[in-house]
Design a protein around this motif. Sequence first.
Motif, PDB file in Angstrom:
ATOM      1  N   SER A   1       0.857  -1.197   0.000  1.00  0.00           N
ATOM      2  CA  SER A   1       0.000   0.000   0.000  1.00  0.00           C
ATOM      3  C   SER A   1       0.883   1.233   0.000  1.00  0.00           C
ATOM      4  O   SER A   1       2.105   1.142   0.207  1.00  0.00           O
ATOM      5  CB  SER A   1      -0.882   0.010   1.248  1.00  0.00           C
ATOM      6  OG  SER A   1      -0.060   0.188   2.399  1.00  0.00           O
TER       7      SER A   1
ATOM      8  N   ALA B   1       0.740   3.699   2.246  1.00  0.00           N
ATOM      9  CA  ALA B   1       1.213   3.970   3.608  1.00  0.00           C
ATOM     10  C   ALA B   1       2.442   3.127   3.925  1.00  0.00           C
ATOM     11  O   ALA B   1       3.437   3.630   4.452  1.00  0.00           O
ATOM     12  CB  ALA B   1       0.102   3.679   4.619  1.00  0.00           C
TER      13      ALA B   1
ATOM     14  N   HIS C   1      -0.026  11.179   3.550  1.00  0.00           N
ATOM     15  CA  HIS C   1       0.964  10.120   3.314  1.00  0.00           C
ATOM     16  C   HIS C   1       0.509   8.757   3.808  1.00  0.00           C
ATOM     17  O   HIS C   1       1.271   7.792   3.715  1.00  0.00           O
ATOM     18  CB  HIS C   1       2.300  10.499   3.959  1.00  0.00           C
ATOM     19  CG  HIS C   1       2.900  11.747   3.396  1.00  0.00           C
ATOM     20  ND1 HIS C   1       3.357  11.839   2.101  1.00  0.00           N
ATOM     21  CD2 HIS C   1       3.087  12.979   3.934  1.00  0.00           C
ATOM     22  CE1 HIS C   1       3.812  13.064   1.871  1.00  0.00           C
ATOM     23  NE2 HIS C   1       3.658  13.773   2.962  1.00  0.00           N
ATOM     24  N   GLY C   2      -0.722   8.650   4.346  1.00  0.00           N
ATOM     25  CA  GLY C   2      -1.207   7.346   4.774  1.00  0.00           C
ATOM     26  C   GLY C   2      -1.811   7.375   6.160  1.00  0.00           C
ATOM     27  O   GLY C   2      -1.859   8.419   6.815  1.00  0.00           O
TER      28      GLY C   2
ATOM     29  N   GLU D   1       4.709  15.343  -1.454  1.00  0.00           N
ATOM     30  CA  GLU D   1       4.013  14.884  -2.657  1.00  0.00           C
ATOM     31  C   GLU D   1       4.405  15.834  -3.795  1.00  0.00           C
ATOM     32  O   GLU D   1       4.605  17.026  -3.557  1.00  0.00           O
ATOM     33  CB  GLU D   1       2.495  14.973  -2.468  1.00  0.00           C
ATOM     34  CG  GLU D   1       1.921  13.989  -1.478  1.00  0.00           C
ATOM     35  CD  GLU D   1       0.550  14.446  -0.987  1.00  0.00           C
ATOM     36  OE1 GLU D   1      -0.450  14.067  -1.597  1.00  0.00           O
ATOM     37  OE2 GLU D   1       0.496  15.188   0.011  1.00  0.00           O
TER      38      GLU D   1
ATOM     39  N   GLN E   1       0.022   8.795  -5.525  1.00  0.00           N
ATOM     40  CA  GLN E   1      -1.166   9.159  -6.306  1.00  0.00           C
ATOM     41  C   GLN E   1      -0.812   9.675  -7.702  1.00  0.00           C
ATOM     42  O   GLN E   1      -1.564   9.491  -8.652  1.00  0.00           O
ATOM     43  CB  GLN E   1      -1.983  10.223  -5.551  1.00  0.00           C
ATOM     44  CG  GLN E   1      -3.341  10.462  -6.155  1.00  0.00           C
ATOM     45  CD  GLN E   1      -4.386  11.008  -5.183  1.00  0.00           C
ATOM     46  OE1 GLN E   1      -5.404  11.500  -5.604  1.00  0.00           O
ATOM     47  NE2 GLN E   1      -4.176  10.909  -3.897  1.00  0.00           N
TER      48      GLN E   1
END
Length: 390
Positions: A104, A106, A133-134, A184, A220
């Motif tokens: 995943s 995270a 970030h999770g 990000e 993402q």
Amino acid sequence: MNNKDIIDLDSKYIMQTYGRQPIALTHGEGALLWDADGNEYIDFFAGIAVNALGQSHPKIIETIKKQAEKLIHVSNVYYTEEQVKLAEKLVEITIFERVFYANSGAEANEGAIKLARKYTGKGEIIATNNSFHGRTLVTVTATGQDKYKEPFKPLPSGFKHVPFGDSEAIANAISDDTAAVLVEAIQGEGGVVVPPENYLKEVEAICREKNVLFILDEVQTGFGRTGEMFAYELYGIKPDVMTIAKALGNGYPIGGLLARGDVATAFDYGDHGSTFGGNPLGCAVAMTVIDAIKDENLLENSKTVGKYLKDKLIQLGEKYDCITDVRGYGLFLAIELDRESAEFTNKMREKGFLINSTAGNVLRFAPPLIITKNHVDKMIVALDGLLSEI
Ligand SMILES: *Cc1c(COP(=O)(O)O)cnc(C)c1O
């Protein structure tokens, strides 16, 4: 079971953590989805930027069938061909040298933070306000939104937050104990927030100058979402570590972290691990995703249909005062409203379009990369109609 039957069971048996749309989806094809009452939707959501190839893609179906007949999981106690071949492919299409597999986003970020601490021997991670970030304790601490972490104190120490888009704030925040800067490329959950043009280049330069690692969270933005394979290409930067997940498996849970230079070999035997991470089924699917993005010219589609959609959104922005901003790259787009966006999401769903509302007043458009101009036209007519009623 119809929508109501399913929703009733959910409210009885499932921990109520999600603010869900009141429909249960049963099947899909390409950019279309159907719910349990038989309603059809055009998908501008893609399972939170996951389903790059849309639903029921023939190559994904074939890969899963074939791989399931061969081998699904063996653990990382053994080698598999799928795992090394995907790693080779990821290295070929990026600037990185080695990969660690997670399940995943995270987990990918957890791994990146562990790697940075191991490599530098330092503890502090600098992240940005409004980031995501999770949801693990460490990644929710890295996340720059208090609402996600307030109830879960005490939080792990070693995280500092600065405003996103302000490179000087990063320079000022770096101390002798700073291991890495984690950002990000474009803030996703935060509302598709695009940083100022030179921001990431400046962050990179600051990290180099101060001898701090630069971790880019592309969970993402990765795999064609912005029109480039990765957003770091958009900005002409070279992070030390990059994290990936979401679109990599087109819905099969797989993530990873990539690193280059000395950082790529900083983990020693026993330093990190995962039972499922990099299992042959996930790796086979991920290879198919990467090949399909290339073979089906999906970067080009992300750019051209993305631009087409963005132009239409800009036109709506000129027509309606309630749209205060239109932004994004490729098929990672958003409009900001002068009011809450949730109502728009509901009304658009009733008209047959799945769109995500995020950051309170933002509508995020992240359709499968296979979306067509025809789908866009239909959605824009519906959105125009809705905007004209308010
Ligand atoms: C979704 C997301 C994550 C978390 O990924 P999960 O798979 O939900 O753990 C991390 N970073 C970014 C930028 C994301 O968009």
